[in-house]
Design a protein around this motif. Sequence first.
Motif, short mmCIF file in Angstrom:
data_model
loop_
_atom_site.label_atom_id
_atom_site.label_comp_id
_atom_site.label_asym_id
_atom_site.label_seq_id
_atom_site.Cartn_x
_atom_site.Cartn_y
_atom_site.Cartn_z
N ARG A 155 0.84 -1.21 0.00
CA ARG A 155 0.00 0.00 0.00
C ARG A 155 0.87 1.26 0.00
O ARG A 155 0.39 2.34 -0.31
CB ARG A 155 -0.94 -0.02 1.20
CG ARG A 155 -2.03 -1.09 1.05
CD ARG A 155 -2.91 -1.21 2.27
NE ARG A 155 -4.00 -2.15 2.02
CZ ARG A 155 -3.89 -3.48 2.11
NH1 ARG A 155 -2.72 -4.02 2.43
NH2 ARG A 155 -4.91 -4.25 1.86
N GLN A 156 2.16 1.10 0.38
CA GLN A 156 3.10 2.22 0.29
C GLN A 156 4.52 1.67 0.27
O GLN A 156 4.84 0.75 1.02
CB GLN A 156 2.94 3.19 1.47
CG GLN A 156 3.89 4.37 1.42
CD GLN A 156 3.65 5.26 0.19
OE1 GLN A 156 2.54 5.73 -0.06
NE2 GLN A 156 4.70 5.48 -0.60
N VAL A 157 5.36 2.24 -0.57
CA VAL A 157 6.76 1.87 -0.67
C VAL A 157 7.62 3.00 -0.13
O VAL A 157 7.39 4.18 -0.44
CB VAL A 157 7.15 1.54 -2.13
CG1 VAL A 157 8.66 1.31 -2.24
CG2 VAL A 157 6.38 0.32 -2.62
N ILE A 158 8.60 2.65 0.70
CA ILE A 158 9.53 3.62 1.28
C ILE A 158 10.95 3.26 0.85
O ILE A 158 11.40 2.13 1.03
CB ILE A 158 9.45 3.65 2.82
CG1 ILE A 158 8.03 3.99 3.27
CG2 ILE A 158 10.45 4.64 3.39
CD1 ILE A 158 7.85 3.95 4.79
N ALA B 159 4.04 7.74 5.57
CA ALA B 159 3.43 6.63 4.82
C ALA B 159 1.95 6.50 5.16
O ALA B 159 1.11 6.25 4.28
CB ALA B 159 4.17 5.33 5.13
N LEU B 160 1.62 6.65 6.44
CA LEU B 160 0.22 6.57 6.85
C LEU B 160 -0.59 7.68 6.19
O LEU B 160 -1.70 7.46 5.70
CB LEU B 160 0.12 6.66 8.37
CG LEU B 160 0.72 5.51 9.18
CD1 LEU B 160 0.64 5.82 10.67
CD2 LEU B 160 0.01 4.19 8.88
N LYS B 161 -0.03 8.87 6.19
CA LYS B 161 -0.74 10.02 5.63
C LYS B 161 -0.98 9.85 4.14
O LYS B 161 -2.07 10.11 3.64
CB LYS B 161 0.06 11.29 5.91
CG LYS B 161 -0.59 12.56 5.40
CD LYS B 161 0.23 13.78 5.77
CE LYS B 161 -0.43 15.06 5.25
NZ LYS B 161 0.38 16.27 5.59
N ARG B 162 0.03 9.39 3.43
CA ARG B 162 -0.10 9.29 1.97
C ARG B 162 -0.99 8.14 1.53
O ARG B 162 -1.75 8.24 0.58
CB ARG B 162 1.27 9.16 1.31
CG ARG B 162 1.17 9.33 -0.18
CD ARG B 162 2.37 8.94 -0.98
NE ARG B 162 2.01 9.04 -2.39
CZ ARG B 162 1.30 8.13 -3.04
NH1 ARG B 162 0.91 7.02 -2.42
NH2 ARG B 162 0.99 8.31 -4.32
N SER B 163 -0.89 7.01 2.25
CA SER B 163 -1.60 5.81 1.82
C SER B 163 -3.01 5.69 2.37
O SER B 163 -3.82 4.91 1.86
CB SER B 163 -0.80 4.57 2.25
OG SER B 163 -0.78 4.47 3.66
N GLY B 164 -3.26 6.43 3.45
CA GLY B 164 -4.56 6.29 4.09
C GLY B 164 -4.65 5.12 5.05
O GLY B 164 -5.72 4.84 5.60
#
Length: 512
Positions: free
Chosen positions: A230-233, A392-397
């Motif tokens: 759901r998100q890549v860092i 990551a939480l903010k961008r991915s929801g």
Amino acid sequence: MTPGSLNALRRDRELTALAGGERVDLVVVGGGVTGAGIALDAAARGLSVALLEAYDLAYGTSRWSSKLVHGGLRYLAKGDLALAHESAVERGILMTRTAPHLTRAIPQLFPLYRETSRGQQAFIMTGLLAGDGLRRAARTPASVLPRPRSIPAAEALALAPGLSPQGLRGALLAYDGALTDDARLVVNLARTAAARGAKILTKVEALRLDAESVLARDRLTGQEIGIRARQVINATGVWAGELAESVRLRPSRGSHLILASGAAPIGATSVNVPVPGENNRFVFLLPQPDGRVFVGVTDEPTDGPVPRVPSVPESDVDFLLEVASTAFNRPLTRDDVAGSFAGLRPLVEGGGRSADLSRKHAVVTGADGVLTIVGGKLTTYRKMAEDAVYAALKRSGLLAGPSTTSRLPLLGAAPRHRLSTVDAPPRLVAKYGTEAPRVAALGEVDPDLGLPLSGATEITAAEVVWAVRHEGALDVEDVLERRTRLGLVAPDAEAARGRVQELVGKSLAGLG
């Protein structure tokens, strides 16, 4: 096997699940201190995580540090109070809560000679007192890091007998934090994350990223794998620009020399020698548990492609030996050097000297939606990881609770008074904490495993078996270079290589 065990069997199982289509909340690319810290922060919040590392845990910059946990004094001298305070707070967290077993207080001696002006002395002491103010503000007790003080010449020579007594007026004595081993901190972070469900996958190279997927290659089989998230860092440090073209870094090389045991008699006290012509820059000599001494550190910009393993140029060797020799009763020469290593700091690009660039970190969102964390330093890895996960939480929801890592002990951690009662050799307790009896027990069950790997080291065969069964070592180099650090001195590594190869082979076969 315990939930925090990393090994080839677990790697294969988890990589197969991802190749089969399992989707995770976060994919973290990079297995240094920042990437491992992000994996732990996310897993501790209940998120599903996969960490991908092309080579091995702590393969890059994270194993080439000075192994200090700085309190931020340097940043205070530059007027960056916020970064100085952040460093002091993170140092206190490491030393008192998350990793007391991997950290220790190290005395720092600033010798004062006849040519040291009273103004210089006052400047240094003012800085040390300000640093002690940071310690108090961070609520790190004086029982962990004692207060700075002035000492007479006789006491300075008793602490560091190798100092030149000629013209020595006395010294200033302060304390900072030090790591037993920087690579071991990374391994412990990764294992603690694994204990909370994170997939820690070494020798898996990320080839291409976007916000929600990674194309990776298993470097052991050559198989290419698509991994969904759901998100890549991107947490690849000085190599971040290879996966994120918009990232601009200015790497800075920090070189260290390893002096043979006895070459610079300083006991257990580090010695800080001022660099001529510089107001706030020192070459320091750091005593190591094996009797050797690290001398560092340079701060020079590097241009061109970033090497996988940096080397120490001859100019850095000459500089470090020349400055360090000014405080000792005999000149240090190349004959005293047993080894060397260099690390590249991932500094954010800016003007001026690399020594003046900020060590602040930033989380950057690329046009493709990939989050990249840049800048920072080892001491503040935990705060970097926390900020990256929040982004990551903010961008991915994704939904998750607050970070808990400021009060989450790593595997093997315990209060210092408890560590002193662990029933195992102190050398093992300093590396493994409360897990030390389990390592020692391997040698008790099989006496051959209790024997040193060679006549050049106290490291036992049991530690190699432990590294393969529990610490994710997959080959001989993982053991020599990052689990035991024998690779820092080439003759030590070669003396042990044959035995290590035998033990790694047997241990991998035993996992099957």
